[in-house]
Design a protein around this motif. Structure first.
Motif, short mmCIF file in Angstrom:
data_model
loop_
_atom_site.label_atom_id
_atom_site.label_comp_id
_atom_site.label_asym_id
_atom_site.label_seq_id
_atom_site.Cartn_x
_atom_site.Cartn_y
_atom_site.Cartn_z
N ILE A 20 1.12 -1.12 -0.47
CA ILE A 20 -0.01 0.19 -0.35
C ILE A 20 0.97 1.09 -0.06
O ILE A 20 1.83 1.41 0.91
N VAL A 21 1.26 2.33 -0.79
CA VAL A 21 1.71 3.70 -1.05
C VAL A 21 0.39 4.48 -0.87
O VAL A 21 0.04 4.95 -0.80
N THR A 22 1.27 5.20 0.56
CA THR A 22 0.09 6.46 0.58
C THR A 22 0.47 7.92 0.39
O THR A 22 1.64 7.44 -0.66
N ASN A 23 0.09 8.01 0.20
CA ASN A 23 -0.40 9.94 -0.33
C ASN A 23 1.04 10.61 0.14
O ASN A 23 2.31 11.32 -0.56
N ALA A 24 1.14 9.92 1.02
CA ALA A 24 2.59 10.88 2.04
C ALA A 24 4.15 10.43 0.94
O ALA A 24 4.79 10.68 1.03
N GLU A 25 3.55 8.69 0.90
CA GLU A 25 4.97 8.42 -0.06
C GLU A 25 4.94 9.49 -0.88
O GLU A 25 6.76 9.63 -1.34
N ILE A 26 3.96 9.50 -1.95
CA ILE A 26 3.91 9.82 -2.89
C ILE A 26 4.39 11.00 -3.40
O ILE A 26 5.63 12.23 -3.52
N CYS A 27 4.40 12.15 -1.66
CA CYS A 27 5.00 13.47 -1.83
C CYS A 27 6.40 13.31 -1.14
O CYS A 27 6.98 14.22 -1.17
N GLU A 28 6.81 12.35 -1.12
CA GLU A 28 8.10 12.30 -1.07
C GLU A 28 9.10 12.69 -2.36
O GLU A 28 10.57 13.28 -2.38
N HIS A 29 8.21 13.03 -3.07
CA HIS A 29 9.23 12.42 -4.49
C HIS A 29 8.33 13.98 -5.42
O HIS A 29 9.35 14.52 -6.12
N ILE A 30 7.35 14.10 -4.80
CA ILE A 30 7.00 15.76 -5.68
C ILE A 30 6.72 16.78 -4.99
O ILE A 30 6.06 16.64 -3.90
N ASP A 31 6.14 18.24 -5.26
CA ASP A 31 5.67 19.14 -4.19
C ASP A 31 4.58 19.13 -5.12
O ASP A 31 3.83 19.57 -5.52
N SER A 32 3.40 18.53 -3.72
CA SER A 32 1.52 18.02 -3.19
C SER A 32 1.95 17.81 -1.90
O SER A 32 2.66 18.39 -1.24
N SER A 33 0.48 17.36 -1.54
CA SER A 33 -0.03 17.55 -0.35
C SER A 33 -1.31 15.75 -0.16
O SER A 33 -2.38 15.89 -1.55
N ASP A 34 -1.21 15.39 0.56
CA ASP A 34 -2.05 14.58 1.22
C ASP A 34 -3.34 15.34 0.81
O ASP A 34 -4.26 14.44 -0.33
N GLU A 35 -3.94 16.43 1.54
CA GLU A 35 -5.15 17.07 0.87
C GLU A 35 -5.71 17.58 -0.59
O GLU A 35 -6.39 16.83 -0.57
N TRP A 36 -4.31 17.73 -1.91
CA TRP A 36 -4.49 17.97 -2.77
C TRP A 36 -4.96 17.09 -3.03
O TRP A 36 -5.79 17.15 -4.30
N ILE A 37 -4.30 16.01 -3.18
CA ILE A 37 -4.47 14.81 -3.57
C ILE A 37 -5.91 13.83 -3.73
O ILE A 37 -6.46 13.85 -4.50
N ARG A 38 -5.96 14.16 -2.28
CA ARG A 38 -7.20 13.10 -1.97
C ARG A 38 -8.11 14.62 -2.67
O ARG A 38 -9.73 13.93 -3.60
N THR A 39 -8.16 15.74 -2.54
CA THR A 39 -9.44 16.33 -3.17
C THR A 39 -9.72 16.17 -4.21
O THR A 39 -10.96 16.37 -5.41
N ARG A 40 -8.31 16.58 -5.25
CA ARG A 40 -8.83 16.55 -6.37
C ARG A 40 -8.25 15.11 -7.18
O ARG A 40 -8.97 15.24 -8.64
N SER A 41 -8.60 13.84 -6.25
CA SER A 41 -8.24 12.81 -7.02
C SER A 41 -9.22 11.90 -6.78
O SER A 41 -10.13 11.04 -7.19
N GLY A 42 -9.42 12.01 -5.43
CA GLY A 42 -9.96 11.59 -4.59
C GLY A 42 -9.24 9.77 -4.06
O GLY A 42 -9.96 8.83 -3.10
N ILE A 43 -8.14 10.45 -4.43
CA ILE A 43 -7.26 9.19 -4.05
C ILE A 43 -6.69 9.28 -2.99
O ILE A 43 -5.89 9.85 -2.09
#
Ligand code: UT7
Length: 332
Positions: free
Chosen positions: A27-50
């Motif tokens: 399982i790959v969390t949004n926090a792990e994704i944000c280690e590589h890109i300038d983003s946030s858990d909140e942005w990813i959840r709000t814009r994609s639902g993931i």
């Protein structure tokens, strides 16, 4: 001397008889994704639902995930592997062009030398496979067809590309299509628009990648794809309902390709789906798994009791190439 060529007659009706899936262990969390890109858990959840996605380990290959999902689909349909006449595998993330990975899967799953081929129809691949399978069953070239949607999109995802790094996931979903007493798969509405092929594509073809050394990650102009999917696809969905003679009031479930939760919401709104229609939302924990997303979502809804066997569902897939396909089905 000419003699008439005999033709094969098939079953009067075809249905999806069983479904099975494989969800990778990691399982790959949004926090792990944000280690590589300038983003946030909140942005990813709000814009994609993931909220999280699953990425395959090296051992979880396109073939192994497919064999696991396919075996479960056969068990759920009550069909033995040696009864399968054809294996169709929809994928864009199996990297060896020949032989088709479907041939390996057909062998490993234990078919008796079933016909086997791969389908490249991106996120519409599962719906394309279901249409081909039901045509085979009704046309008489197969009695049982195993349709598999499988992806390892993590292999094609550039972890540093903030427009796609959070979006994609891995997994496999399979169904068995075979003869039935009643119609279980409605007429397909499908098509493509190669003029817009640039909107989602590999960064470079493999031959260019070999000479330039640039890895052919998936690249996407997200917003135009988002707008096309949100609006044009609702019309395709409506046409599939109309062609099947099913009204929205009679629909039990809507299982669209899990591209983005907001695309699903926009389609639900455009179709004016009433509250009794169960909506697939597998993307929250699975990410966008292209050809695998519809059977994965269907299986989750069955497991959660949101749909039951015999329910009427509208499925629709859409994606790169701008391919699309929609049909009304009975849930296995
Ligand atoms: O599977 C079938 C094919 N694929 C799809 O159907 C996917 C379709 N597209 C999408 O799902 C969406 O377009 C995305 C989720 C990929 C992007 O959402 P969006 O609402 O279309 O965002 P956008 O590209 O219009 O960007 C909006 C803003 C921009 O900032 P400004 O210009 O408003 O200041 C971007 O720079 O969000 C910014 N942005 C980000 N911010 C944080 C773009 N990516 C990110 C990010 N984190 N990862």
């Amino acid at each position: 001397m000419t003699s008439a060529i005999r033709t094969s007659g098939g079953a009067q009706h075809a249905s999806i008889l069983g479904v099975g899936v494989y969800r990778p262990s990691r399982i790959v969390t949004n926090a792990e994704i944000c280690e590589h890109i300038d983003s946030s858990d909140e942005w990813i959840r709000t814009r994609s639902g993931i909220v999280s996605r699953r990425w395959a380990t090296p051992e979880e290959t396109v073939a192994s995930m497919s064999v696991a999902a396919g075996g479960k689909a056969l068990a759920s349909a009550g069909i033995q592997a040696d009864q399968v006449d054809c294996v169709l595998v929809s994928t864009v993330s199996h990297f060896s062009q020949t032989p088709a990975i479907a041939t390996t899967i057909a062998s490993e799953i234990g078919t008796d030398g079933a016909a086997a081929m791969d389908i490249s129809a991106a996120c519409a691949g599962f719906c394309y496979g279901v249409e081909l399978a039901q045509s085979m069953v009704r046309g008489g070239s197969a009695t049982y067809v195993l349709v598999i949607g499988v992806e390892r999109l993590s292999d094609l995802t550039d972890l540093k590309d903030r427009s796609t790094a959070f979006l994609f996931g891995d997994g496999a979903g399979a169904v068995v299509v075979g003869p039935s007493e009643e119609p279980g798969i409605g007429p397909v509405v499908w098509g493509s628009d190669g003029g817009a092929a640039d909107l989602i594509r590999q960064k470079a073809p493999w031959d260019d990648a070999l000479s330039s050394g640039e890895y052919p990650y998936l690249v996407m102009q997200g917003n135009p794809v988002f707008r096309w999917a949100s609006y044009a696809m609702a019309k395709v969905a409506e046409e599939a309902l109309e062609r099947a003679g099913v009204s929205i009031a009679d629909l039990d479930a809507f299982i669209p390709h899990q591209a983005n939760m907001r695309i699903t919401d926009a389609m639900v709104k455009a179709l004016k789906l009433p509250s009794h229609v169960a909506i697939a939302r597998d993307i929250a924990e699975q990410g966008n798994t292209s050809a695998a997303s519809i059977p994965l979502a269907m299986e989750r809804m069955l497991a959660a009791g949101e749909v039951k066997s015999g329910d009427t569902a509208l499925i629709i897939g859409f994606g790169a190439g701008l391919v699309y396909a929609a049909q009304v089905i009975r849930v296995p």
